[in-house]
Design a protein around this motif. Structure first.
Motif, mmCIF file in Angstrom:
data_model
loop_
_atom_site.group_PDB
_atom_site.id
_atom_site.type_symbol
_atom_site.label_atom_id
_atom_site.label_comp_id
_atom_site.label_asym_id
_atom_site.label_seq_id
_atom_site.Cartn_x
_atom_site.Cartn_y
_atom_site.Cartn_z
ATOM 1 N N GLU A 1 100.535 -13.213 -52.732
ATOM 2 C CA GLU A 1 100.337 -12.622 -53.981
ATOM 3 C C GLU A 1 100.380 -10.979 -54.020
ATOM 4 O O GLU A 1 100.470 -10.313 -54.808
ATOM 5 N N ALA A 2 100.209 -10.749 -52.651
ATOM 6 C CA ALA A 2 100.289 -9.242 -52.064
ATOM 7 C C ALA A 2 101.546 -8.910 -52.251
ATOM 8 O O ALA A 2 102.298 -8.201 -51.102
ATOM 9 N N LYS A 3 102.420 -8.689 -53.095
ATOM 10 C CA LYS A 3 103.819 -8.467 -53.392
ATOM 11 C C LYS A 3 103.699 -7.583 -54.571
ATOM 12 O O LYS A 3 103.056 -7.613 -55.546
ATOM 13 N N SER A 4 104.951 -6.706 -54.628
ATOM 14 C CA SER A 4 105.163 -5.867 -55.685
ATOM 15 C C SER A 4 106.692 -5.860 -56.332
ATOM 16 O O SER A 4 107.473 -6.024 -55.453
ATOM 17 N N SER A 5 106.817 -5.716 -57.505
ATOM 18 C CA SER A 5 107.989 -5.553 -57.824
ATOM 19 C C SER A 5 108.724 -4.248 -57.945
ATOM 20 O O SER A 5 107.933 -3.265 -57.960
ATOM 21 N N PHE A 6 110.161 -4.205 -58.004
ATOM 22 C CA PHE A 6 110.790 -2.918 -58.039
ATOM 23 C C PHE A 6 110.484 -2.177 -59.297
ATOM 24 O O PHE A 6 110.381 -0.902 -59.330
ATOM 25 N N ASP A 7 110.072 -2.695 -60.214
ATOM 26 C CA ASP A 7 109.494 -2.246 -61.306
ATOM 27 C C ASP A 7 108.334 -1.306 -61.282
ATOM 28 O O ASP A 7 108.116 -0.262 -62.103
ATOM 29 N N ASP A 8 107.503 -1.477 -60.454
ATOM 30 C CA ASP A 8 106.345 -0.666 -60.003
ATOM 31 C C ASP A 8 106.612 0.265 -59.154
ATOM 32 O O ASP A 8 105.701 1.105 -58.738
ATOM 33 N N MET A 9 107.957 0.551 -58.784
ATOM 34 C CA MET A 9 108.124 1.837 -57.916
ATOM 35 C C MET A 9 109.322 2.767 -58.274
ATOM 36 O O MET A 9 109.727 3.626 -57.624
ATOM 37 N N VAL A 10 109.936 2.372 -59.550
ATOM 38 C CA VAL A 10 110.869 3.044 -60.004
ATOM 39 C C VAL A 10 110.486 4.616 -60.555
ATOM 40 O O VAL A 10 109.473 4.724 -60.746
ATOM 41 N N GLU A 11 111.479 5.090 -61.092
ATOM 42 C CA GLU A 11 111.237 6.724 -61.386
ATOM 43 C C GLU A 11 110.178 6.896 -62.164
ATOM 44 O O GLU A 11 109.331 7.676 -62.071
ATOM 45 N N THR A 12 109.780 6.199 -63.418
ATOM 46 C CA THR A 12 108.766 6.318 -64.383
ATOM 47 C C THR A 12 107.412 5.952 -63.972
ATOM 48 O O THR A 12 106.376 6.252 -64.429
ATOM 49 N N THR A 13 107.220 5.441 -62.490
ATOM 50 C CA THR A 13 106.191 4.728 -62.155
ATOM 51 C C THR A 13 105.371 5.808 -61.037
ATOM 52 O O THR A 13 106.107 7.027 -60.871
ATOM 53 N N GLY A 14 104.163 5.635 -60.656
ATOM 54 C CA GLY A 14 103.342 6.380 -59.761
ATOM 55 C C GLY A 14 102.230 5.807 -59.446
ATOM 56 O O GLY A 14 101.891 4.527 -59.697
ATOM 57 N N PHE A 15 101.297 6.550 -58.544
ATOM 58 C CA PHE A 15 100.173 5.747 -57.986
ATOM 59 C C PHE A 15 99.144 5.580 -58.858
ATOM 60 O O PHE A 15 98.909 6.163 -59.819
ATOM 61 N N LYS A 16 98.372 4.393 -58.738
ATOM 62 C CA LYS A 16 97.565 4.260 -59.727
ATOM 63 C C LYS A 16 96.099 4.166 -58.819
ATOM 64 O O LYS A 16 95.923 3.424 -58.282
ATOM 65 N N ARG A 17 95.375 5.114 -59.609
ATOM 66 C CA ARG A 17 94.160 5.395 -59.044
ATOM 67 C C ARG A 17 92.913 4.334 -59.117
ATOM 68 O O ARG A 17 92.176 3.946 -58.329
#
Length: 1078
Positions: free
Chosen positions: A879-895
């Protein structure tokens, strides 16, 4: 004939049993028969040679002395008496030896052989080329004693080279009496006074002879060896396992006249000694009770450093980075770096600072100077790195900074940039970081191609004398582990010091290896200027107080030899005194000091032209992610020849499948962060123990050919043709040294991502000094920023006390954030927080957030250290995986990652909100699912712990008005982040930010940061320094809700249990407590 008989009459009494006879009869009957009494001539088996060596018996050695030749011999003898040149040289030799009392069989010398010497044979001339000059006739056969004597002389020469330093007069105080190595060596080799004038051939292993001297009398050999090795210089080098290097050193110290200094050099040296002593005297006179840790007794450190810099500059060095303890630092800044004296003197005035920060005491400060070297007429850049009272802590930081500068300049051989490290004698032998520094000196990814170490050896450590502070003969013995030559020198002999320093600079330039200069000196005062040394070293200091300074001694010497006059000496001293007085007057006019004047690592152009409120994007286009992912997941281009391990092939296939499905795990997310920065021209360096593979075999940034040694492939080095370089390197098994090295590396260039990974997170504690003294407080003390990243594997997984917790509480307690202050809310809330803190601490739970926080280190318009608690089991957690959708241009670090499940859709129905950080989220999530509480319990992850996300936490709390608030952690209650977040939760629960901002703005306090004021102007809002709302820690909020309560393990002295069963029991109880009451 009368003279002949007189000679025989004088010779016969020397022969036992001989009576007066005719000369010929004596020669045949007496001389020959006596020698052949036990071996008759007829019985000898004489081998015939055209030029044979002496036969084995005495009679056979002189076969011409038989009865038939007696008349001929007598005629030859009579002629020889009248004129030695009238007979053949062989007869001349024979009669001379016989007249000198040669024993039977030893007067005759066979003619030299023209045959090639056999095995283990050498011509006699190779042993004794000038025998006649030594008092031993060339006509004598060589016996074992002559050979032994020549071997003894060679042994003496080698002994001086190996042990001469033990007999050197190195101590200016002369606490121990003089050592006579000469007599000791003669006794050991059985040579006597009568041998002193014999001439011996000089072996190829010495350079004491002048170009036309191949042999010397023993007395002269010893004299020259004494001058080279037993005066005021002691050289340790014979342990070096390179003949070339040993011969190089021999030549520099043994060659006659090598240490001579011309008159101009002596005057320059005197001027430098005068300035060094004059600076200390001026400070002592103006500030009598101020601590300054002066150089009195070791003033020669200043001319020594300047000589090394001069010679290195002459040999092509353009930049020198220095590290040193506090003793003598002000003098080095003034007279070596030429720091403006008024800035140094202003530090004594106790003025307020014009810029932000806490500052540091004057003898810890660094500097950066670019100036003209007047000796070489070349520009030289000098940096002295700031250092705390932890004397040797700066060593590897200097090395890392030096290595980085060499790297960015393409100086692969270290010809343009070098490092100098100064040490105290007690610290050099006593602190382990010195050894760690030496072990890095020849490692491919850590070498600086040679460092010059200078030991200011005042023969005492605070109040402890060397007999109680080390077990080795010298404080410098640690340098022997890397074959570094060690030059001990009496610091009261300025010319010897100069010679040694020139040799040290030439050694470094020639061989690019470390070298040590041991300045044996003394400390005229106590540990500091208000300390009384007579309490503990009465005998030493009774001698020191009677001694003249090195300046007085050397000036008197030069006056006596006529190099300078007394008036010239006084003129040099008075001129420097005047310079100091003028600077003192200027310093008196100063009203503030500026910390930025002491910055040791300026980043030219980095801050200029940047909007301090704007952060760059951390997301990247999907095409870039795919390209990096595919390259990272592929075998080498020449896969047909490069044999990859079958297990690696499976890992690469799994990575490629993730790329195809637009998914990343931890290793792939990290590789995409690194790769995207490399594409943007940002150098990335990852260092630490086993980082190439990864402690947990997850990274594999270096692929190894399975059938060819040293054949490797690095995928991230082959992403783009024009990418920035990527460095990944396994380090030595060191934390203190290597973390310091990487910190120094990060200080050189802000446009680089420098990461250090611990093998296990808790191993950082052996580098705690670097963290406390440099990383956590470096910017506050020295206005020096660093973007270094610490990757610390963390997680309670039943691995025992030492492989579980990365001790987040240690870092959080060092963070400078106020727990009772809710920062003023503006659009730039997050970036303001980042700027105002001293370091960033995070515990990411997703690969995407890890990707963004790494890229954010470069996107920020400033630099802050980043501490990341990285996972272990999550590296392969499904479950500790991420999609490309969380890494593309409009995304950022979530505090903060809020609840996104059923509970978030009906917040009023949520009965409990559990805040957590890191991998425990996945355990809580599974336990919630097992209990069917998805709609009743919300789980919120705090990814960035410091700076604390007050605004987002407040919003989360307000989102669930009916919920009980819990903080869950797997660490023990007195560890982990609980003590850090608890008061901040209370602050976040106090009212709204709008009510705070209704307070009229107050004038900025005088010490408000210039950055804060500028940002406030740009934003058109009051800065956080202008509006500060402080709240007492409350037990309940204004709305009446209870405080956040703790769920987790109880207090403990140990970070984790060593019992697997106990660990599982504790983990189960934690989850039970988290969902209790539902």
């Amino acid at each position: 004939m009368h003279r002949t008989r007189s000679l025989v009459a004088g010779l016969l009494p020397l022969i036992p049993g001989a009576a007066p006879e005719r000369l010929a009869v004596w020669l045949v009957k007496g001389y020959v028969q006596n020698s052949s009494a036990r071996a008759p001539l007829a019985a000898l088996n004489i081998r015939q040679y055209s030029a044979a060596p002496p036969p084995p018996t005495q009679a056979a050695a002189e076969p011409f002395l038989n009865g038939s030749s007696s008349v001929y011999v007598e005629e030859m003898y009579n002629s020889w008496l009248q004129d030695p040149k009238s007979v053949h040289a062989s007869w001349d030799s024979f009669f001379r030896n016989a007249s000198a009392g040669a024993a039977p069989g030893q007067a005759y010398q066979a003619p030299p052989s023209l045959a090639v010497p056999g095995r283990h044979e050498i011509p006699i001339t190779a042993l004794v080329p000038q025998m006649s000059m030594s008092g031993v006739s060339t006509g004598l056969p060589i016996d074992e004693k002559i050979i032994d004597d020549h071997l003894a002389v060679q042994a003496i020469i080698r002994s001086y080279q190996i042990r001469g330093h033990f007999g050197a007069s190195l101590d200016p105080i002369q606490i121990e009496g003089p050592k006579d190595l000469n007599e000791r060596l003669k006794r050991e080799t059985h040579l006597e006074e009568k041998d002193m004038d014999r001439i011996f051939k000089l072996p190829a292993t010495t350079y004491i002879g002048k170009p036309d001297e191949r042999a010397l009398p023993l007395r002269e050999i010893l004299s020259r060896l004494e001058a080279a090795y037993c005066r005021h210089i002691g050289v340790e080098f014979m342990f070096i396992n390179s003949l070339e290097q040993c011969n190089w050193i021999r030549k520099r110290f043994e060659t006659p006249g090598a240490m001579s200094l011309d008159a101009e050099g002596k005057r320059l040296l005197l001027a430098r000694v005068t300035r060094a002593a004059g600076f200390e005297a001026f400070l002592a006179r103006k500030w009598t009770s101020e601590k300054r840790f002066g150089l009195e007794g070791c003033e020669m450190l200043i001319p020594a450093m300047k000589t090394i810099i001069d010679k290195s500059s002459e040999l092509g060095v353009e930049s020198i980075i220095m590290g040193m303890p506090h003793r003598g630092r002000l003098n080095v800044l003034a007279n070596v770096c030429r720091k403006p004296l008024e800035q140094i003197f202003a530090q004594f005035a106790g003025l307020e600072a014009a810029d932000d920060g806490s500052g540091d005491v004057k003898y810890h400060l660094g500097t950066y100077i670019e100036r003209l070297n007047r000796v070489t007429n070349k520009n030289i850049r000098l940096a002295v790195v700031a250092n705390p009272s932890h004397l040797e802590a700066v060593d590897t930081i200097v090395q890392g900074k030096t290595r980085a500068e060499q790297f960015y300049k393409g100086d692969s051989e270290g010809k343009k940039t070098m490092s100098i490290l100064l040490h105290g004698d007690a610290a050099f032998s006593g602190q382990g970081i010195v050894y760690e520094t030496f072990t890095l000196s020849d490692l491919p990814d850590y070498t600086t191609r040679g460092t010059i170490h200078i030991v200011a050896n005042n023969q005492i450590g605070f109040t402890t004398d060397p007999r109680h502070s080390r077990s080795s003969p010298y404080c410098t013995d640690v340098a022997r582990v890397v074959n570094a030559p060690i030059f001990h020198v009496n610091a009261d002999d300025p010319e010897a010091v100069m010679h040694v320093c020139k040799v040290a600079a030439e050694w470094r330039a020639t061989f690019h290896k470390d070298v040590v200069v041991d300045l044996v000196s003394y400390r005229r005062g106590g540990h500091n200027e208000i300390d009384e040394p007579m309490f503990t070293q009465p005998l030493m200091y009774s001698k020191i107080r009677k001694m003249k300074s090195v300046m007085e001694k050397y000036s008197a010497k030069l006056i006596e030899e006529g190099t300078v006059t007394k008036e010239e000496v006084d003129d040099v001293r008075n001129k420097y005194e005047k310079i100091c007085e003028e600077a003192y007057v200027k310093a008196q006019k100063e009203t503030q000091i500026r910390y930025k004047d002491w910055l040791d690592s300026p980043w030219s152009g980095f801050f200029e032209g940047k909007n301090p409120l704007k952060m760059g994007n951390t997301g990247v286009i999907e095409e870039t992610l795919k390209h990096i992912g595919k390259r990272f997941s592929s075998t080498p281009p020449n896969a047909a020849e490069f044999v990859v391990h079958k297990g690696i092939e499976r890992i690469l296939r799994a990575r490629m499948e993730m790329v195809e499905t637009r998914t990343v795990d931890w290793a792939l997310g990290e590789a995409m962060a690194f790769g995207s920065l490399l594409k943007e021209g940002i150098h990335v360096r990852l260092s630490g123990q086993d980082v190439e593979r990864g402690t947990f075999s997850h990274r594999h940034h270096v692929l190894h050919h399975q059938t060819s040694d040293k054949s490797t492939y690095k995928p991230l080095c082959n992403l783009y043709p024009d990418q920035a370089p990527y460095t990944v390197c396994n380090s030595s098994l060191s934390e203190f040294g290597v973390l310091g090295f990487e910190l120094g590396y990060s200080m050189t260039n802000p446009n680089a991502l420098v990461c250090w990974e611990a093998q296990f997170g808790d191993f950082f504690n052996t580098a705690q000094c670097i963290i406390d003294q440099f990383i956590a407080s470096g910017q506050s003390k020295w206005v020096r920023q660093s973007g270094i990243v610490l990757l610390l594997p963390h997680g309670m997984e039943g691995m025992g006390p030492e492989h579980s917790s990365a001790r987040p509480e240690r870092f959080l307690h060092a963070c400078s954030e106020d727990p009772e202050t809710f920062p003023a809310e503006t659009e730039e809330f997050a970036i303001r927080q980042l700027h105002d803190t001293n370091m960033i601490v995070a515990n990411c739970s997703t690969p995407a957030n890890y990707f963004h926080i790494l890229r954010r280190q470069i996107a920020m318009p400033f630099r802050k250290p980043l501490i990341i608690f990285t996972p272990k089991s999550l590296l392969r957690h499904p479950e500790a995986k991420s999609s490309f959708d969380d890494m593309v241009e409009t995304t950022g670090f979530k505090r903060v990652i809020p609840e996104a499940g059923l509970a978030a859709s009906q917040p009023e129905a949520v009965r409990k909100v559990i805040f957590c950080s890191g991998k425990i989220y996945y355990e809580l999530k599974k336990a919630r699912e097992d209990r069917g509480l998805d709609s009743a319990v919300a789980i919120t992850r705090i990814e960035q712990i410091c700076p604390f996300p007050f605004d987002l936490i407040r919003d989360e709390i307000n989102k669930y008005p009916n919920a009980e608030l819990k903080w869950a952690q797997e660490e023990h209650k007195n560890m982990g982040v609980w003590s850090f977040v608890q008061p901040r939760f209370h602050t976040a629960m106090q009212g709204s930010s709008e009510r705070r901002l209704s307070t009229p703005p107050q004038p900025s306090p005088p010490d408000a940061s210039w950055w804060r004021r500028q940002w406030a102007r740009l934003a058109g809002r009051p800065s956080s320094a202008d509006v500060i709302a402080s709240h007492p820690s409350a037990s309940v909020s204004e709305s009446g809700r209870g405080p956040v309560s703790y769920v987790g393990r109880g207090v403990s002295a140990s970070p984790a249990t060593g019992s697997k069963r106990q660990h599982l029991k504790e983990a189960a109880q934690l989850l039970e407590d988290a969902f209790a009451g539902l």
